[in-house]
Scaffold this motif. Sequence first.
Motif, short mmCIF file in Angstrom:
data_model
loop_
_atom_site.label_atom_id
_atom_site.label_comp_id
_atom_site.label_asym_id
_atom_site.label_seq_id
_atom_site.Cartn_x
_atom_site.Cartn_y
_atom_site.Cartn_z
N VAL A 58 0.84 -1.20 0.00
CA VAL A 58 0.00 0.00 0.00
C VAL A 58 0.88 1.25 0.00
O VAL A 58 0.60 2.22 -0.73
CB VAL A 58 -0.95 0.01 1.22
N LEU A 59 1.95 1.23 0.80
CA LEU A 59 2.89 2.35 0.81
C LEU A 59 3.53 2.55 -0.55
O LEU A 59 3.67 3.69 -1.04
CB LEU A 59 3.96 2.11 1.88
N PHE A 60 3.88 1.45 -1.20
CA PHE A 60 4.44 1.53 -2.56
C PHE A 60 3.44 2.18 -3.51
O PHE A 60 3.79 3.03 -4.33
CB PHE A 60 4.81 0.14 -3.06
N GLY A 61 2.17 1.79 -3.40
CA GLY A 61 1.13 2.36 -4.26
C GLY A 61 0.97 3.85 -4.04
O GLY A 61 0.83 4.62 -5.00
N VAL A 62 0.98 4.28 -2.78
CA VAL A 62 0.85 5.70 -2.46
C VAL A 62 2.04 6.49 -3.02
O VAL A 62 1.87 7.55 -3.63
CB VAL A 62 0.73 5.91 -0.94
#
Length: 353
Positions: free
Chosen positions: A57-61
């Motif tokens: 999720v952090l990568f996506g953000v």
Amino acid sequence: MSLMARSLPQKAQLPAVSLLGNLFVLWFAPYAFAAMSISACLVYLISHAKSQKGHWVLFGVVYCISQFFLLRFLQEHSVDLGLGGSFSVLGVAYFTCRDVHYLVESYKGNVRKNIVTFWYYQSFLPVMIAGPINRYHEFEREIQRRSLDFDQISKGIERIIYGYAKVTVLGNYLIEHKIQSYLTQLPNQESILHSWLVSLADWAYLYAQFSGWSDVAIGFSLCIGIKISENFNRPLSSKSLVDFWKRWHISLSSWCKDYVFTPALLITRNLFIAISLSMVAMGLWHESSLYYIFWGIYHAIGITLCRLYMKKENDVVVYFRTQFWWSSFTRALTIFYLINASVFIGLFYDGLY
């Protein structure tokens, strides 16, 4: 768009609106369409992966935000990618915020897996270009409650006309063509009074443009049977800076509060740092420049001082709050602080070069 959607069977209306939204962006901004499509696919895959992890999720953000700044850089510097056509990032600021919102809320478990609704959400034309930044759960609820209501269509058309009049008559003609043109002809243009008047006209113009297009988007949505949140609530009558940013560009302010301010406050435990990061994010959302970093810090200082004052409960503060003239004074002080933003930041920014 609304008439076309209404002429179709009810089940075909939302697919038609979504298809039209995609075709509109593809035609006018093919690069933005490609970026929007890639990020939407990535966001959906990460959000609903069977082994969803926080680092994904952090990568996506990070990907969404990095893509936003890259596209802004390419547009602002007129970079030629050698693919033909003009480079436009139409709606990039809005779909980036929607993507980050969807990622975070899915990680919290607040989003149900439904690829069709997700497609409707990402390509809902009324809000794709000029907002508001609608929330997924609100949009999903409106789809479930959606019904054909001709009274709602009437209100929608009225809102479209009102918003378009705000943009063209109030913003473009009265403020830009008349007032701002008049200000350029006044003597003593280096005076502080002239700078205040120019700044006040700029704020009024921004309000007419942003709120007007938001009204148009809300009106079109009503004609399709979907209610979206209000984006402005008489911000120029605010009693304080805190109150102002709850009324001005409400969808962006609430987005920054949820996804910048709250995490920053939890991590740093420092109110000023959290407010500063939130306001700088809001500034960079409008334009990626050093000026808007200073703009964010300037407003963060004012908001922090305002919040500290609001916590005071001594006899002197309580006495002033009970006076009939106090609310008028705080309204005037709020406007004064706002119009001084471009004046003071401009002087400081120009002094660096």
